[in-house]
Write a protein that holds these residues in place. Structure first.
Motif, PDB file in Angstrom:
ATOM      1  N   ARG A   1     113.820   5.843 -18.508  1.00 15.65           N
ATOM      2  CA  ARG A   1     113.785   7.297 -18.382  1.00 15.65           C
ATOM      3  C   ARG A   1     112.390   7.753 -18.013  1.00 15.65           C
ATOM      4  NH1 ARG A   1     115.612   9.757 -23.917  1.00 15.65           N
ATOM      5  NH2 ARG A   1     115.104  11.739 -22.893  1.00 15.65           N
ATOM      6  N   ASP A   2     112.346   8.889 -17.356  1.00 20.22           N
ATOM      7  CA  ASP A   2     111.084   9.526 -16.998  1.00 20.22           C
ATOM      8  C   ASP A   2     111.151  10.942 -17.541  1.00 20.22           C
ATOM      9  OD1 ASP A   2     108.949  10.861 -15.779  1.00 20.22           O
ATOM     10  OD2 ASP A   2     109.065   9.642 -13.984  1.00 20.22           O
ATOM     11  N   ASN A   3     110.518  11.169 -18.670  1.00 18.83           N
ATOM     12  CA  ASN A   3     110.615  12.477 -19.316  1.00 18.83           C
ATOM     13  C   ASN A   3     109.907  13.566 -18.512  1.00 18.83           C
ATOM     14  OD1 ASN A   3     112.173  11.566 -21.450  1.00 18.83           O
ATOM     15  ND2 ASN A   3     110.393  11.056 -22.708  1.00 18.83           N
ATOM     16  N   ALA A   4     108.934  13.204 -17.703  1.00 16.03           N
ATOM     17  CA  ALA A   4     108.248  14.194 -16.874  1.00 16.03           C
ATOM     18  C   ALA A   4     109.164  14.702 -15.761  1.00 16.03           C
ATOM     19  CB  ALA A   4     106.985  13.606 -16.284  1.00 16.03           C
ATOM     20  N   LYS A   5     110.054  13.836 -15.293  1.00 16.93           N
ATOM     21  CA  LYS A   5     110.971  14.201 -14.212  1.00 16.93           C
ATOM     22  C   LYS A   5     112.366  14.559 -14.704  1.00 16.93           C
ATOM     23  CE  LYS A   5     108.656  11.286 -10.759  1.00 16.93           C
ATOM     24  NZ  LYS A   5     108.824  10.155  -9.798  1.00 16.93           N
ATOM     25  N   ASN A   6     112.597  14.438 -16.011  1.00 22.93           N
ATOM     26  CA  ASN A   6     113.921  14.704 -16.587  1.00 22.93           C
ATOM     27  C   ASN A   6     115.002  13.834 -15.963  1.00 22.93           C
ATOM     28  OD1 ASN A   6     112.736  16.608 -18.196  1.00 22.93           O
ATOM     29  ND2 ASN A   6     113.983  18.322 -17.500  1.00 22.93           N
ATOM     30  N   THR A   7     114.707  12.556 -15.834  1.00 20.71           N
ATOM     31  CA  THR A   7     115.672  11.637 -15.262  1.00 20.71           C
ATOM     32  C   THR A   7     115.849  10.412 -16.150  1.00 20.71           C
ATOM     33  OG1 THR A   7     113.971  10.530 -13.948  1.00 20.71           O
ATOM     34  CG2 THR A   7     115.195  12.307 -12.871  1.00 20.71           C
ATOM     35  N   VAL A   8     117.037   9.835 -16.077  1.00 25.55           N
ATOM     36  CA  VAL A   8     117.312   8.564 -16.729  1.00 25.55           C
ATOM     37  C   VAL A   8     118.025   7.684 -15.710  1.00 25.55           C
ATOM     38  CG1 VAL A   8     119.457   9.448 -17.752  1.00 25.55           C
ATOM     39  CG2 VAL A   8     118.377   7.402 -18.694  1.00 25.55           C
TER      40      VAL A   8
END
Length: 128
Positions: free
Chosen positions: A72-79
């Motif tokens: 996941r990339d919490n900065a990009k709001n993606t998993v």
């Protein structure tokens, strides 16, 4: 409520790879456990993998361990779900899912009843 949109599904030959991505919007994404489930016709949704807000991950069936990786990339709001060495039995509709409460453990997202929000699903087809 969080909205989830999957992408990256498609047709691939056995042994190939696909990377699924899920974009989230709405509530504070970074605080929720996120995961992936899959479903084939006539069967219940099967837990594939989950990752907590603290980046702890868990995996479902032994058949995906070592082949699939959730991130996941919490900065990009993606998993994302990286799927390698794909097999025909991996063919399914893959769904992105968000847990019900913030700061939950990865192990708290392991069945359909643990899910607070679903994506619309993306088809993965693995040909032999």
């Amino acid at each position: 409520q969080v909205q989830l949109v999957e992408s990256g599904g498609g047709l691939v030959q056995a042994g190939g790879s696909l990377r699924l991505s899920c974009a989230a919007s709405g509530r504070t994404f970074s605080r929720y456990t996120m995961g992936w489930f899959r479903q084939t016709p006539g069967k219940e949704r099967q837990f594939v993998a989950a990752i907590s807000w603290s980046l702890i991950s868990t995996y479902g069936a032994d058949s995906v361990k070592g082949r699939f990786t959730i991130s996941r990339d919490n900065a990009k709001n993606t998993v994302d779900l990286q799927m390698n060495s794909l097999k025909p039995e991996d063919t399914a509709v893959y769904y992105c899912a968000a847990g019900r409460r913030p700061a939950g453990l990865a192990s708290e997202l392991a069945s359909e009843g643990d899910v607070g929000s679903w994506g619309q699903g993306t088809q993965v087809t693995v040909s032999s």
